[in-house]
Scaffold this motif. Structure first.
Motif, PDB file in Angstrom:
ATOM      1  N   LEU A 332       0.855  -1.193   0.204  1.00 37.85           N
ATOM      2  CA  LEU A 332       0.090  -0.068  -0.070  1.00 37.85           C
ATOM      3  C   LEU A 332       0.877   1.264   0.252  1.00 37.85           C
ATOM      4  CD1 LEU A 332      -2.855  -1.161   2.823  1.00 37.85           C
ATOM      5  CD2 LEU A 332      -2.938  -1.170   0.001  1.00 37.85           C
ATOM      6  N   ASN A 333       0.429   2.348  -0.764  1.00 39.76           N
ATOM      7  CA  ASN A 333       1.298   3.571  -0.660  1.00 39.76           C
ATOM      8  C   ASN A 333       1.439   4.236   0.703  1.00 39.76           C
ATOM      9  OD1 ASN A 333      -1.347   4.226  -0.795  1.00 39.76           O
ATOM     10  ND2 ASN A 333      -0.790   6.039  -2.148  1.00 39.76           N
ATOM     11  N   ASN A 334       2.373   5.005   0.590  1.00 35.18           N
ATOM     12  CA  ASN A 334       2.630   5.759   1.892  1.00 35.18           C
ATOM     13  C   ASN A 334       1.897   7.132   1.638  1.00 35.18           C
ATOM     14  OD1 ASN A 334       3.442   6.445   4.321  1.00 35.18           O
ATOM     15  ND2 ASN A 334       5.621   7.051   3.662  1.00 35.18           N
ATOM     16  N   THR A 335       0.393   6.990   1.996  1.00 34.10           N
ATOM     17  CA  THR A 335      -0.262   8.231   2.107  1.00 34.10           C
ATOM     18  C   THR A 335      -1.279   8.064   3.311  1.00 34.10           C
ATOM     19  OG1 THR A 335      -1.743   7.524   0.557  1.00 34.10           O
ATOM     20  CG2 THR A 335      -0.176   8.922  -0.268  1.00 34.10           C
ATOM     21  N   ASN A 336      -1.731   9.278   3.632  1.00 36.20           N
ATOM     22  CA  ASN A 336      -2.842   9.257   4.791  1.00 36.20           C
ATOM     23  C   ASN A 336      -3.982   8.541   4.410  1.00 36.20           C
ATOM     24  OD1 ASN A 336      -4.078   9.255   7.031  1.00 36.20           O
ATOM     25  ND2 ASN A 336      -4.411  11.726   7.119  1.00 36.20           N
ATOM     26  N   ASN A 337      -4.449   7.119   4.749  1.00 36.15           N
ATOM     27  CA  ASN A 337      -5.717   6.704   4.404  1.00 36.15           C
ATOM     28  C   ASN A 337      -6.004   5.546   5.467  1.00 36.15           C
ATOM     29  OD1 ASN A 337      -3.341   4.513   4.244  1.00 36.15           O
ATOM     30  ND2 ASN A 337      -3.253   4.633   2.260  1.00 36.15           N
ATOM     31  N   ASN A 338      -6.303   6.323   6.776  1.00 38.40           N
ATOM     32  CA  ASN A 338      -6.375   5.500   7.754  1.00 38.40           C
ATOM     33  C   ASN A 338      -7.865   5.205   7.867  1.00 38.40           C
ATOM     34  OD1 ASN A 338      -3.991   5.593   8.851  1.00 38.40           O
ATOM     35  ND2 ASN A 338      -4.259   7.688   9.799  1.00 38.40           N
ATOM     36  N   ALA A 339      -8.916   5.869   7.144  1.00 40.14           N
ATOM     37  CA  ALA A 339     -10.227   5.601   7.324  1.00 40.14           C
ATOM     38  C   ALA A 339     -10.643   4.560   6.229  1.00 40.14           C
ATOM     39  CB  ALA A 339     -11.011   6.905   6.998  1.00 40.14           C
ATOM     40  N   SER A 340     -11.643   3.929   6.247  1.00 42.68           N
ATOM     41  CA  SER A 340     -12.098   2.702   5.386  1.00 42.68           C
ATOM     42  C   SER A 340     -12.221   3.294   3.934  1.00 42.68           C
ATOM     43  CB  SER A 340     -13.076   2.027   5.869  1.00 42.68           C
ATOM     44  OG  SER A 340     -13.003   1.412   6.930  1.00 42.68           O
ATOM     45  N   SER A 341     -12.788   4.674   3.896  1.00 34.74           N
ATOM     46  CA  SER A 341     -13.116   5.204   2.635  1.00 34.74           C
ATOM     47  C   SER A 341     -11.932   5.611   1.808  1.00 34.74           C
ATOM     48  CB  SER A 341     -14.006   6.379   2.796  1.00 34.74           C
ATOM     49  OG  SER A 341     -13.447   7.216   3.766  1.00 34.74           O
ATOM     50  N   GLN A 342     -10.952   6.160   2.832  1.00 31.73           N
ATOM     51  CA  GLN A 342      -9.669   6.443   2.362  1.00 31.73           C
ATOM     52  C   GLN A 342      -8.894   5.290   1.707  1.00 31.73           C
ATOM     53  OE1 GLN A 342      -8.168   8.919   5.451  1.00 31.73           O
ATOM     54  NE2 GLN A 342      -9.076  10.707   4.772  1.00 31.73           N
ATOM     55  N   LEU A 343      -8.902   4.123   2.625  1.00 27.53           N
ATOM     56  CA  LEU A 343      -8.005   3.090   2.231  1.00 27.53           C
ATOM     57  C   LEU A 343      -8.460   2.440   1.093  1.00 27.53           C
ATOM     58  CD1 LEU A 343      -5.945   0.882   3.430  1.00 27.53           C
ATOM     59  CD2 LEU A 343      -7.784  -0.010   4.529  1.00 27.53           C
ATOM     60  N   ALA A 344     -10.064   2.405   0.655  1.00 36.14           N
ATOM     61  CA  ALA A 344     -10.220   1.951  -0.695  1.00 36.14           C
ATOM     62  C   ALA A 344      -9.772   2.673  -1.599  1.00 36.14           C
ATOM     63  CB  ALA A 344     -11.985   1.863  -0.369  1.00 36.14           C
ATOM     64  N   ASP A 345      -9.355   3.854  -1.632  1.00 36.24           N
ATOM     65  CA  ASP A 345      -9.039   4.551  -2.698  1.00 36.24           C
ATOM     66  C   ASP A 345      -7.258   4.689  -2.695  1.00 36.24           C
ATOM     67  OD1 ASP A 345     -11.696   5.289  -3.657  1.00 36.24           O
ATOM     68  OD2 ASP A 345     -11.695   7.073  -2.492  1.00 36.24           O
ATOM     69  N   ALA A 346      -6.626   4.015  -1.737  1.00 31.01           N
ATOM     70  CA  ALA A 346      -5.278   4.030  -1.679  1.00 31.01           C
ATOM     71  C   ALA A 346      -4.857   3.311  -2.996  1.00 31.01           C
ATOM     72  CB  ALA A 346      -4.919   3.489  -0.318  1.00 31.01           C
ATOM     73  N   THR A 347      -3.539   3.693  -3.476  1.00 31.83           N
ATOM     74  CA  THR A 347      -2.843   2.987  -4.497  1.00 31.83           C
ATOM     75  C   THR A 347      -2.093   1.693  -3.834  1.00 31.83           C
ATOM     76  OG1 THR A 347      -2.563   4.961  -5.329  1.00 31.83           O
ATOM     77  CG2 THR A 347      -1.214   3.028  -6.114  1.00 31.83           C
ATOM     78  N   ALA A 348      -2.454   0.556  -4.348  1.00 30.34           N
ATOM     79  CA  ALA A 348      -1.869  -0.683  -4.161  1.00 30.34           C
ATOM     80  C   ALA A 348      -1.180  -1.205  -5.306  1.00 30.34           C
ATOM     81  CB  ALA A 348      -3.000  -1.594  -3.672  1.00 30.34           C
ATOM     82  N   TRP A 349       0.048  -1.587  -5.111  1.00 27.01           N
ATOM     83  CA  TRP A 349       1.030  -2.147  -6.063  1.00 27.01           C
ATOM     84  C   TRP A 349       1.121  -3.699  -5.888  1.00 27.01           C
ATOM     85  CZ3 TRP A 349       3.505  -0.057 -10.262  1.00 27.01           C
ATOM     86  CH2 TRP A 349       3.327   1.193 -10.152  1.00 27.01           C
ATOM     87  N   ARG A 350       0.765  -4.349  -7.079  1.00 22.59           N
ATOM     88  CA  ARG A 350       1.113  -5.822  -7.043  1.00 22.59           C
ATOM     89  C   ARG A 350       2.665  -6.017  -7.463  1.00 22.59           C
ATOM     90  NH1 ARG A 350      -3.677  -9.034 -10.118  1.00 22.59           N
ATOM     91  NH2 ARG A 350      -5.305  -8.068  -9.257  1.00 22.59           N
ATOM     92  N   LEU A 351       3.660  -6.496  -6.561  1.00 19.57           N
ATOM     93  CA  LEU A 351       4.861  -6.416  -6.953  1.00 19.57           C
ATOM     94  C   LEU A 351       5.480  -7.719  -7.497  1.00 19.57           C
ATOM     95  CD1 LEU A 351       6.061  -5.174  -3.538  1.00 19.57           C
ATOM     96  CD2 LEU A 351       5.567  -3.902  -5.448  1.00 19.57           C
ATOM     97  N   SER A 352       6.272  -7.647  -8.272  1.00 22.22           N
ATOM     98  CA  SER A 352       7.078  -8.878  -8.668  1.00 22.22           C
ATOM     99  C   SER A 352       7.864  -9.671  -7.563  1.00 22.22           C
ATOM    100  CB  SER A 352       8.151  -8.713  -9.858  1.00 22.22           C
ATOM    101  OG  SER A 352       8.987  -7.585  -9.405  1.00 22.22           O
ATOM    102  N   TYR A 353       8.514 -10.763  -7.745  1.00 18.23           N
ATOM    103  CA  TYR A 353       9.207 -11.274  -7.046  1.00 18.23           C
ATOM    104  C   TYR A 353      10.473 -10.580  -6.535  1.00 18.23           C
ATOM    105  CZ  TYR A 353      12.349 -15.123  -4.756  1.00 18.23           C
ATOM    106  OH  TYR A 353      12.878 -15.996  -4.214  1.00 18.23           O
ATOM    107  N   ALA A 354      11.330 -10.025  -7.478  1.00 18.76           N
ATOM    108  CA  ALA A 354      12.282  -9.070  -7.169  1.00 18.76           C
ATOM    109  C   ALA A 354      12.150  -7.931  -6.405  1.00 18.76           C
ATOM    110  CB  ALA A 354      13.139  -9.113  -8.469  1.00 18.76           C
ATOM    111  N   SER A 355      10.809  -7.251  -6.792  1.00 16.98           N
ATOM    112  CA  SER A 355      10.380  -5.982  -6.378  1.00 16.98           C
ATOM    113  C   SER A 355      10.000  -6.311  -4.856  1.00 16.98           C
ATOM    114  CB  SER A 355       9.210  -5.437  -6.876  1.00 16.98           C
ATOM    115  OG  SER A 355       9.769  -5.152  -8.273  1.00 16.98           O
TER     116      SER A 355
END
Length: 525
Positions: A332-355
């Motif tokens: 999950l990205n490093n932004t202020n997303n403590n509430a459920s509504s904010q968390l739903a809009d947070a950026t999520a990265w699917r990482l490769s094995y090396a990443s």
């Protein structure tokens, strides 16, 4: 959910066993009970002077991770041996030295602009070593073919020149810097030309769409410093990370080191391990109905973000070894997303094995170079010729890694949960603090209809508030659990109370602080 949690807990169980060995002063800890054909010693450099115990598990090159990789080798017994008590290692067929130290005590970290690792290939007299892809935070250097080729050549030459001094080393990691130079000798292998494109219209305020660039070439000399694997964990850590960038999982890199050590010592007869079961290989062994999809979620915006990423990496690596589980690392990205509504809009990265292994990728993931002249492709070609990795294994790992590279992309966390719900997947919650523990992530999973690990949203919210936790325990007595009474004091009340103590200076401040503290403590009695 229970199978995923049990698999992840196996890592902490093995770590507890090794720590128990150290506390009891035992010479070694038997890590594999099956009848062995070959014995491998995992020599652990115990850092008694290091007070930063919380950072011991920060690396994926931790002794327990390496021991787990060795245990995947067939007919091999792994003994965890303390370096301080390893009086004789002659009975072992191979030895690997690991440490949890960041750097040697009393020594300064060598200058580091990039690192490059070299694998010894004793099976080939023509090409006795192969340099892996250099690792650097500079995107300009990473994309430079002259830099990658020049560093690899210098690293292989340095490894061969030091072969007599480090005769028992099966790999080496070098910290390197680039020093500007003005030499005109084109025969120097340690001198490279770096091309820079300068925008001539960078300071021009005109609205003209046309721009002109000037190409300049600077000469740099490559300086390498060998890292001691007994003094810093960076040596093995960078080796494993470079291998992952080239498509080699940790297990295959460790297998190469073990097999090369045995061949160099004249030991033969070790069975070839099966390739790590990942991606397409797992699909061939387990049907889609039997496989369990797991998303390991870590990161977030709390102050414990780095600890969360480390925990998520360990869980991801542990679940990766189970053929019936298809695991994906999500940060999950490093932004202020403590509430459920904010968390739903947070950026999520699917990482490769090396990443997922690389801490530099957790904050700003970037796609690797997959072009025709990518350094990783040339490294794989050398390993196919001279390494202890079969082309069939390397190609299968390459296909798996490229598949994950192509899937490395960002999306909304709410959209990711919708996909997980359709797949019947499980969310392994490795987020620490903030939304990962206060019930926001749990409530979002419940609303999306996704199974997840951990407590319910209500239990998470209550346990995040210590006063509410104490009140709940008092109202619902639990056998064997007691709690001191809690009193919530607003911050404004503390400030006004302190202000009544005639200011904050000298002895009056000390006495006022004592009276304030006694007033608070007395309310608990």
């Amino acid at each position: 959910t229970m199978r995923a949690a049990a698999a992840a807990s196996s890592l902490s169980t093995s770590a507890h066993t090794a720590r128990l060995c150290r506390r009891q002063g035992r010479r070694s800890c038997r890590a594999y009970d099956a009848p062995p054909h070959r014995r491998v010693a995992l020599v652990v450099v115990d850092d008694d002077d290091d007070d930063d115990d919380d950072d011991d598990d920060a690396t994926f090159a931790h002794p327990e991770i390496v021991a787990a990789a060795i245990r995947t080798l067939p007919d091999v017994q792994c003994d965890v041996v303390l370096a301080s008590s390893s009086s004789s290692l002659s009975s072992y067929d191979a030895r690997i030295v690991v440490t949890t130290r960041q750097r040697a005590g009393g020594e300064q970290q060598p200058p580091l602009q990039f690192t490059v690792s070299v694998l010894a290939t004793s099976r080939s007299k023509k090409h006795p070593c192969v340099a892996l892809e250099p690792l650097t935070k500079s995107e300009t250097l990473a994309s430079s073919r002259a830099f990658n080729d020049g560093v690899r050549v210098c690293a292989e030459r340095a490894f061969l020149e030091e072969a007599d001094v480090y005769a028992d080393d099966d790999y080496a990691t070098y910290a390197g810097v680039l020093e500007p130079c003005r030499t005109t000798n084109d025969d120097d292998d340690d001198v490279i030309d770096l091309v820079h494109n300068i925008d001539d219209d960078a300071d021009d305020d005109d609205d003209d769409a046309t721009t002109t660039t000037t190409t300049t070439t600077d000469r740099h000399r490559i300086r390498l410093t060998r890292l001691d694997p007994r003094a810093t964990r960076l040596a093995l850590e960078r080796l494993l990370l470079s291998g992952a960038r080239c498509g080699l999982p940790i297990e295959l890199v460790i297998e190469h080191v073990v097999r090369n050590s045995m061949h160099r010592s004249g030991v033969s007869g070790m069975k070839k391990m099966s390739p790590p079961v990942t991606g397409a290989q797992a699909a061939a062994q387990a049907s889609e109905e039997d496989k369990m999809k797991v998303y390991v979620v870590f990161g977030g915006s709390s102050s414990q973000r780095r600890q969360s990423c480390r925990s998520g990496r360990h869980v991801y690596l542990t679940l990766k070894r189970i053929p019936t589980i298809d695991v994906v690392a999500v940060v999950l990205n490093n932004t202020n997303n403590n509430a459920s509504s904010q968390l739903a809009d947070a950026t999520a990265w699917r990482l490769s094995y090396a990443s997922a292994l690389d801490p530099d990728q957790w904050d700003a993931p970037r796609a690797p170079d997959a072009g025709r002249f990518a350094p990783s492709k040339r490294v794989r070609a050398d390993l196919e010729k001279y390494g202890w990795v079969k082309p069939s294994e390397l190609s299968s790992c390459q296909d798996t890694m490229m598949h994950h590279h192509n899937e490395q992309r960002s999306t909304r966390f709410g959209a990711l949960l919708a996909v997980a719900s359709r797949e019947g997947a499980i969310i392994f919650n490795a987020a620490h603090g903030g939304a990962g523990e206060d019930g926001a992530l749990q409530q979002l999973c419940v609303s999306s209809g996704v199974a997840y690990t951990g407590s319910s949203p209500l239990a998470s919210r209550v346990c995040m508030d210590k006063a509410a936790t104490a009140k709940a325990l008092v109202q619902r007595p639990v056998h064997g659990a007691t709690c001191l009474p809690k009193r919530v004091v607003p911050a404004s009340a503390l400030v006004s109370k302190a202000s009544d103590e005639r200011g904050w200076g000298g002895r009056e401040r000390v006495e006022g602080a004592k009276r304030l503290w006694l007033h608070i403590v007395s309310s608990f009695c």
